[in-house]
Motif scaffolding. Structure first.
Motif, PDB file in Angstrom:
ATOM      1  N   LEU A  50      -1.719   9.074   2.775  1.00  9.64           N
ATOM      2  CA  LEU A  50      -1.149   8.025   2.765  1.00  9.64           C
ATOM      3  C   LEU A  50      -1.635   6.661   3.593  1.00  9.64           C
ATOM      4  O   LEU A  50      -2.217   7.134   4.655  1.00  9.64           O
ATOM      5  CB  LEU A  50       0.404   7.931   3.177  1.00  9.64           C
ATOM      6  CG  LEU A  50       1.123   8.802   1.914  1.00  9.64           C
ATOM      7  CD1 LEU A  50       2.657   9.045   2.562  1.00  9.64           C
ATOM      8  CD2 LEU A  50       1.141   8.163   0.504  1.00  9.64           C
ATOM      9  N   ASP A  51      -1.414   5.553   3.379  1.00  6.88           N
ATOM     10  CA  ASP A  51      -2.269   4.518   4.150  1.00  6.88           C
ATOM     11  C   ASP A  51      -1.515   4.607   5.622  1.00  6.88           C
ATOM     12  O   ASP A  51      -0.295   4.326   5.651  1.00  6.88           O
ATOM     13  CB  ASP A  51      -1.955   2.928   3.477  1.00  6.88           C
ATOM     14  CG  ASP A  51      -2.283   2.014   4.470  1.00  6.88           C
ATOM     15  OD1 ASP A  51      -3.618   1.838   4.622  1.00  6.88           O
ATOM     16  OD2 ASP A  51      -1.575   1.169   4.842  1.00  6.88           O
ATOM     17  N   MET A  52      -1.988   4.898   6.732  1.00  6.58           N
ATOM     18  CA  MET A  52      -1.276   4.765   7.908  1.00  6.58           C
ATOM     19  C   MET A  52      -0.837   3.569   8.362  1.00  6.58           C
ATOM     20  O   MET A  52       0.042   3.638   9.175  1.00  6.58           O
ATOM     21  CB  MET A  52      -2.271   5.466   8.932  1.00  6.58           C
ATOM     22  CG  MET A  52      -2.502   7.026   8.663  1.00  6.58           C
ATOM     23  SD  MET A  52      -1.273   8.160   8.311  1.00  6.58           S
ATOM     24  CE  MET A  52      -0.327   8.049   9.977  1.00  6.58           C
ATOM     25  N   LEU A  53      -1.551   2.679   8.255  1.00  6.47           N
ATOM     26  CA  LEU A  53      -1.178   1.312   8.675  1.00  6.47           C
ATOM     27  C   LEU A  53       0.238   0.847   8.083  1.00  6.47           C
ATOM     28  O   LEU A  53       1.164   0.406   8.740  1.00  6.47           O
ATOM     29  CB  LEU A  53      -2.185   0.131   8.428  1.00  6.47           C
ATOM     30  CG  LEU A  53      -1.940  -1.137   8.898  1.00  6.47           C
ATOM     31  CD1 LEU A  53      -1.398  -1.339  10.367  1.00  6.47           C
ATOM     32  CD2 LEU A  53      -3.055  -2.285   8.478  1.00  6.47           C
ATOM     33  N   GLY A  54       0.501   1.158   6.720  1.00  7.32           N
ATOM     34  CA  GLY A  54       1.618   0.741   5.799  1.00  7.32           C
ATOM     35  C   GLY A  54       2.679   1.592   6.465  1.00  7.32           C
ATOM     36  O   GLY A  54       3.791   1.125   6.795  1.00  7.32           O
ATOM     37  N   THR A  80       0.716  -1.157   0.027  1.00  5.83           N
ATOM     38  CA  THR A  80       0.028   0.037  -0.080  1.00  5.83           C
ATOM     39  C   THR A  80       0.824   1.205   0.033  1.00  5.83           C
ATOM     40  O   THR A  80       0.325   2.503  -0.261  1.00  5.83           O
ATOM     41  CB  THR A  80      -0.925  -0.211   1.232  1.00  5.83           C
ATOM     42  OG1 THR A  80      -0.145  -0.137   2.441  1.00  5.83           O
ATOM     43  CG2 THR A  80      -1.924  -1.357   1.263  1.00  5.83           C
ATOM     44  N   ILE A  81       2.131   1.256   0.198  1.00  4.51           N
ATOM     45  CA  ILE A  81       3.026   2.290   0.173  1.00  4.51           C
ATOM     46  C   ILE A  81       4.013   2.565  -0.932  1.00  4.51           C
ATOM     47  O   ILE A  81       4.586   1.252  -1.003  1.00  4.51           O
ATOM     48  CB  ILE A  81       3.765   2.363   1.617  1.00  4.51           C
ATOM     49  CG1 ILE A  81       2.913   2.261   2.766  1.00  4.51           C
ATOM     50  CG2 ILE A  81       4.769   3.370   1.591  1.00  4.51           C
ATOM     51  CD1 ILE A  81       2.119   3.730   2.752  1.00  4.51           C
ATOM     52  N   HIS A 104      -3.946  13.740  -0.952  1.00  2.00           N
ATOM     53  CA  HIS A 104      -4.686  12.458  -0.464  1.00  2.00           C
ATOM     54  C   HIS A 104      -3.785  11.986   0.726  1.00  2.00           C
ATOM     55  O   HIS A 104      -2.447  12.267   0.560  1.00  2.00           O
ATOM     56  CB  HIS A 104      -4.741  11.737  -1.589  1.00  2.00           C
ATOM     57  CG  HIS A 104      -3.303  11.194  -2.246  1.00  2.00           C
ATOM     58  ND1 HIS A 104      -2.707  12.165  -3.167  1.00  2.00           N
ATOM     59  CD2 HIS A 104      -2.418  10.264  -1.946  1.00  2.00           C
ATOM     60  CE1 HIS A 104      -1.428  11.424  -3.294  1.00  2.00           C
ATOM     61  NE2 HIS A 104      -1.367  10.517  -2.900  1.00  2.00           N
TER      62      HIS A 104
END
Length: 314
Positions: free
Chosen positions: A156-160, A97-98, A154
């Motif tokens: 970014l995916d915080m978990l990634g 996702t990153i 936008h």
């Protein structure tokens, strides 16, 4: 006791620097390409089991290295868990996702964690003013990079992002543990064992996550296979062994300059070949992170106390 290596020709040193600068900077994009059709933990597990097996056979047959003892194996398993499973496996998973360029920028903060955790938990020297300035810059860059996406439009995916930070910390702890462990095997054998142990941990994780059961080899793209081979041959075997040799023939602080060259290579390659955007948020974060890392490394170069150098296998 390790035998001193005679000073090699400069062209060999330059070639080794080129290897860790370019190869390790390119592995982030390689991981992204393998992720397109090979699950991340399965890919990383196979990669390190194959690379570790080749290196072990080379060390035992060609270099005539002695067989490891049980304490050697236990120490390598601990290092492999931290470096390979948490460090490398976490990055491979996060790159689902990153973007590879952002992953490389975050991992460039590893000298920050080395200084902080080495001082707090491993008895390393207290940071001086130059190091503290570098820490502040590096952490500020992390805040810019993982903060809300006002600058990019936008988020970014915080978990990634969190997984990459956790992986970098895991890598740091594993490297620091290696620096104080008294039961490590000789260098080549230890590197092979930690790759094998970490690869087995990754394959266990892949099995638990259902990656093995749901994997269909016929669905793997040619691009993923080529990237997978590149990661084994160049990322694990050539790159890591070039670095292991380099830190024995040049000051460690010079060898560790890969920490701020790799992100630049990763950003450029991600833009050229991976279709990844170069945003103002990334540039601003890099303007904090890279000078901060340079400050830390230069301050460490002037410190007579032995250094702990990050040995990240990407």
């Amino acid at each position: 006791m390790q035998t001193a290596i005679p000073q090699p020709p400069k062209w060999q040193i330059y070639l080794a620097f080129a290897a860790i600068y370019v190869i390790w900077g390119s592995t982030y994009l390689g991981i992204r390409f393998t992720n397109e059709s090979i699950p991340p933990f399965l890919m990383s597990g196979m990669r390190f089991v194959i690379a570790g097996s080749c290196l072990y056979l080379y060390a035992r047959i060609v270099n005539k290295a002695p067989a490891p003892t049980w304490p050697n194996i236990k120490a390598a398993a601990m290092v492999g868990f931290l470096l390979i499973l948490i460090g490398n496996g976490g990055v491979a998973y996060a790159e689902l996702t990153i973007p590879s360029s952002i992953a490389a920028l975050l991992i460039a903060t590893s000298p920050v964690w080395f200084v902080l955790l080495g001082w707090l938990f491993f008895g390393n020297a207290r940071p001086n003013s130059k190091v503290i300035s570098g820490l502040v810059l590096g952490l500020a860059g992390m805040v810019v990079l993982i903060g809300p996406g006002q600058l990019t439009g936008h988020a970014l995916d915080m978990l990634g992002l969190g997984i990459i930070v956790f992986s970098t910390i895991g890598w740091t702890v594993g490297s620091l543990y290696s620096s104080v462990s008294k039961t490590l095997a000789p260098p080549l054998i230890h590197t092979a064992l930690q790759m094998l142990a970490g690869g087995i941990f990754l394959l266990l994780m892949a099995t638990l996550r259902g990656e093995v059961a749901n994997f269909h080899v016929e669905q793997v793209s040619l691009k993923s296979w080529l990237a997978f081979g590149y990661l084994i041959v160049f990322g694990s075997l050539v790159g890591f062994n070039a670095y292991s040799w380099l830190i024995r023939v040049v000051p460690p602080s010079q060898a560790s300059t890969y920490a701020y060259v790799n992100p630049l290579v990763a950003v450029i390659l991600g833009w050229l070949f991976g279709g990844e955007a170069i945003t103002w948020q990334m540039l601003l974060a890099g303007a904090f992170i890279l000078p901060g890392v340079i400050l830390i490394l230069r301050a460490k170069a002037k410190n007579p106390k032995p250094e702990v150098v990050p040995e990240e296998v990407t």
